[in-house]
Scaffold this motif. Structure first.
Motif, short mmCIF file in Angstrom:
data_model
loop_
_atom_site.label_atom_id
_atom_site.label_comp_id
_atom_site.label_asym_id
_atom_site.label_seq_id
_atom_site.Cartn_x
_atom_site.Cartn_y
_atom_site.Cartn_z
N LYS A 94 -10.67 1.73 10.36
CA LYS A 94 -11.47 2.86 9.89
C LYS A 94 -12.03 3.65 11.05
O LYS A 94 -12.07 4.89 11.02
N ALA A 95 -12.47 2.94 12.11
CA ALA A 95 -13.02 3.63 13.29
C ALA A 95 -11.95 4.50 13.96
O ALA A 95 -12.26 5.57 14.50
N ALA A 96 -10.70 4.06 13.92
CA ALA A 96 -9.61 4.84 14.51
C ALA A 96 -9.18 5.99 13.58
O ALA A 96 -8.39 6.84 13.99
N GLY A 97 -9.65 5.99 12.33
CA GLY A 97 -9.32 7.06 11.40
C GLY A 97 -7.99 6.88 10.70
O GLY A 97 -7.44 7.85 10.17
N PHE A 98 -7.46 5.65 10.69
CA PHE A 98 -6.14 5.43 10.10
C PHE A 98 -6.17 5.22 8.59
O PHE A 98 -5.14 5.26 7.94
N LEU A 99 -7.34 4.95 8.01
CA LEU A 99 -7.41 4.70 6.57
C LEU A 99 -7.65 5.99 5.79
O LEU A 99 -7.57 6.00 4.57
N THR A 100 -7.92 7.08 6.49
CA THR A 100 -8.17 8.37 5.84
C THR A 100 -6.87 9.15 5.74
O THR A 100 -6.15 9.27 6.73
N ARG A 101 -6.58 9.67 4.56
CA ARG A 101 -5.36 10.46 4.38
C ARG A 101 -5.57 11.80 5.06
O ARG A 101 -6.56 12.49 4.83
N ASP A 102 -4.63 12.19 5.90
CA ASP A 102 -4.69 13.49 6.56
C ASP A 102 -4.31 14.55 5.54
O ASP A 102 -3.16 14.65 5.13
N SER A 103 -5.29 15.32 5.07
CA SER A 103 -5.07 16.21 3.93
C SER A 103 -4.49 17.56 4.31
O SER A 103 -4.32 18.42 3.46
N ARG A 104 -4.17 17.76 5.59
CA ARG A 104 -3.63 19.06 5.99
C ARG A 104 -2.21 19.23 5.46
O ARG A 104 -1.35 18.38 5.68
N ALA B 253 5.19 13.82 2.32
CA ALA B 253 5.86 12.52 2.38
C ALA B 253 5.00 11.44 1.72
O ALA B 253 3.78 11.42 1.88
N VAL B 254 5.67 10.56 0.99
CA VAL B 254 5.00 9.42 0.35
C VAL B 254 5.74 8.15 0.76
O VAL B 254 6.96 8.06 0.59
N ALA B 255 5.00 7.18 1.29
CA ALA B 255 5.63 5.93 1.75
C ALA B 255 5.07 4.76 0.97
O ALA B 255 3.86 4.65 0.77
N HIS C 79 -0.02 5.51 7.65
CA HIS C 79 -1.14 5.41 6.71
C HIS C 79 -0.95 4.21 5.79
O HIS C 79 -1.89 3.45 5.52
N GLY C 80 0.29 3.99 5.31
CA GLY C 80 0.57 2.85 4.44
C GLY C 80 0.40 1.52 5.16
O GLY C 80 -0.15 0.57 4.59
N ALA D 10 0.85 -1.19 0.00
CA ALA D 10 0.00 0.00 0.00
C ALA D 10 0.88 1.24 0.00
O ALA D 10 2.04 1.20 0.40
N THR D 11 0.30 2.35 -0.44
CA THR D 11 0.98 3.63 -0.44
C THR D 11 0.33 4.52 0.60
O THR D 11 -0.89 4.66 0.62
N GLY D 12 1.15 5.12 1.45
CA GLY D 12 0.64 6.04 2.46
C GLY D 12 1.17 7.44 2.20
O GLY D 12 2.29 7.61 1.72
N LYS D 13 0.36 8.45 2.54
CA LYS D 13 0.77 9.83 2.30
C LYS D 13 0.44 10.70 3.51
O LYS D 13 -0.56 10.47 4.18
#
Length: 162
Positions: A131-141, A47-49, A113-114, A40-43
């Motif tokens: 998802k309930a912990a909010g870890f699958l949502t990319r933090d867009s700030r 930063a991109v992981a 995130h990744g 998976a790719t996390g952002k």
């Protein structure tokens, strides 16, 4: 005198509308490569992981270094461990990540995130907790751009009355 309607089915029957067919959700299938890994790719910020996880003893390798060498601050190490703790699979997966861009804090958020996305792809039953912990949502700030006539994005130059 009008008859009593107690449910939506009664209303549909009076209106002559057929009931909609029930939608049955099929559980998502795990996505793994030939070596038994999930990718998976996390952002986060700039930063991109790129993250690969596979069953193992809990080793985390970031850009060819151990987690506690690359992310020396305990807070950043805690950020990386959060998805495993929430999903209840601590020390069950080995992580291999490459991360580029941003600073250490953004890179830790990108790897987190990744890891979360890769865990969800490896075992779809973990999706609810992550998802309930909010870890699958990319933090867009992201950092706001600097505006002309300003010292920073919003800060003005010091005003001098005389």
């Amino acid at each position: 005198m009008a008859e009593q309607l107690n449910s939506l089915e009664d209303l549909n029957a009076v209106a002559g509308v057929e009931a909609a067919p029930e939608v049955v959700e099929t559980p998502a299938e795990p996505q793994r490569d030939d070596l038994g890994r999930s990718y998976a790719t996390g952002k986060r910020k700039d930063a991109v992981a790129r993250v690969w996880i596979k069953p193992g003893s809990g080793k985390v390798n970031v850009n060819g270094k151990e987690m506690n060498v690359y992310f020396a601050r305990p807070v950043l190490q805690m950020i990386l461990r959060q998805p495993f703790d929430v999903a209840g699979v601590a020390d069950q997966f080995d992580v291999m990540a490459t991360v580029k861009g941003g600073g250490l804090s953004g890179q830790a958020g990108a790897v987190k995130h990744g890891i979360s996305k890769a865990l969800q792809l490896y075992d779809p039953s973990l999706r609810g907790a992550l998802k309930a912990a909010g870890f699958l949502t990319r933090d867009s700030r992201v950092v706001e751009r600097k505006k002309y006539g300003k010292r920073k994005a919003r800060r003005s130059f010091q005003f001098s009355k005389r």
